[in-house]
Design an enzyme around this catalytic site. Structure first.
Site, short mmCIF file in Angstrom:
data_model
loop_
_atom_site.label_atom_id
_atom_site.label_comp_id
_atom_site.label_asym_id
_atom_site.label_seq_id
_atom_site.Cartn_x
_atom_site.Cartn_y
_atom_site.Cartn_z
N ASP A 1 -42.30 32.99 29.59
CA ASP A 1 -42.23 33.37 28.18
C ASP A 1 -42.07 34.88 28.09
O ASP A 1 -42.84 35.63 28.71
CB ASP A 1 -43.52 32.97 27.45
CG ASP A 1 -43.70 31.45 27.39
OD1 ASP A 1 -42.78 30.73 27.80
OD2 ASP A 1 -44.76 31.00 26.92
N ASP B 1 -41.88 20.00 18.15
CA ASP B 1 -43.24 20.52 18.31
C ASP B 1 -44.15 19.81 17.30
O ASP B 1 -43.83 19.73 16.12
CB ASP B 1 -43.26 22.03 18.07
CG ASP B 1 -42.32 22.78 18.99
OD1 ASP B 1 -42.03 22.25 20.08
OD2 ASP B 1 -41.88 23.88 18.63
#
Length: 246
Positions: free
Chosen positions: A15, A136
């Site tokens: 990330d 998500d």
């Protein structure tokens, strides 16, 4: 790159935020618990330890719409394994730019959910195997816009729709457990895998080899691991033992 039968691809996460490799808690800005310079070297480390694909999320793109395309290009140039990228992909043009740079698979969330025709367009041009839709979930409903807005549909309800629209795979993240290292809830994973006509990759809360053993039984084709690797709860070489399913 297609998902193989009898294989659960282990995907280490890189990330990126402000030019560094970070790990946030439940995606919240300011919750960084890991900060490492030179994300491309982190990606190379995972490759050297046996990863066959690297999962990159551009948090700057997700949070404030700023693109890290130069850093993404550096990561692609540094490693020799496929790279899949998500975060802040808000236009067909940008998704195409990433694919043209050599990204193996783009992960599209909010744009695809609000404008499903963008998935059809990208799939038609680049092939469905290069297009992953991100579903998500928080409290069993899909969340968009960096997990800030909930829509009144579940991942199961959306999975078939996006297969019809040309997505080649799904990234399912359980926001309720993501980044907490408290394990996972398999019921929604199994429900999604059973209902989805396309491969499902799971992300969120994976913290032990026991979690990987459990995920092997769900039918997911890939597992993204982030915090557990960076906090030494899991060793990548040990995790890779669970890739092949007998």
């Amino acid at each position: 790159m297609v998902f193989e039968d009898n294989k659960m691809e282990i995907m280490p996460a890189v990330d990126i935020k402000n030019g560094k490799c970070v790990q946030l808690v439940q995606g919240k800005p300011g919750s960084e618990q890991v900060i490492i310079d030179n994300p491309e070297e982190v990606a190379l480390k995972w490759e050297n330890e046996g990863a066959e694909v690297v999962h990159v999320i551009d948090l700057d793109g997700t949070i404030d719409g700023k693109s890290n395309v130069k850093l993404i290009e550096k990561i692609i140039d540094t490693v020799n394994v496929p790279v899949q990228i998500g975060g802040g992909i808000r236009s067909v043009e940008y998704a195409g730019q990433l694919l043209d740079l050599g990204v193996e698979r783009v992960i599209i969330g909010t744009m695809g959910i609000i404008h499903p025709e963008t998935i059809r367009e990208l799939s038609s041009e680049y092939g469905p195997e290069h297009i992953m839709i991100s579903l998500d979930s928080k409290d069993s409903k899909v969340v968009i816009k960096g997990w800030q807005e909930k829509i009144d549909k579940s991942p199961v309800e959306l999975s078939e729709e996006f297969a019809d629209n040309g997505a080649g795979s799904i990234l399912y993240t359980n926001v309720d457990v993501e980044g907490l290292l408290n394990g996972l809830n398999t019921e929604p994973i199994i429900g999604l895998v059973k209902s989805s006509p396309i491969p499902v990759v799971y992300s969120g809360g994976v913290s032990s080899e026991d979690d990987l053993k459990t995920l092997q039984k769900t039918g997911v084709k890939g597992v993204v691991i982030g915090s557990a690797l960076y906090k030494n709860k899991l060793n990548l070489k040990d995790a890779l033992k669970y890739q092949d399913i007998n």
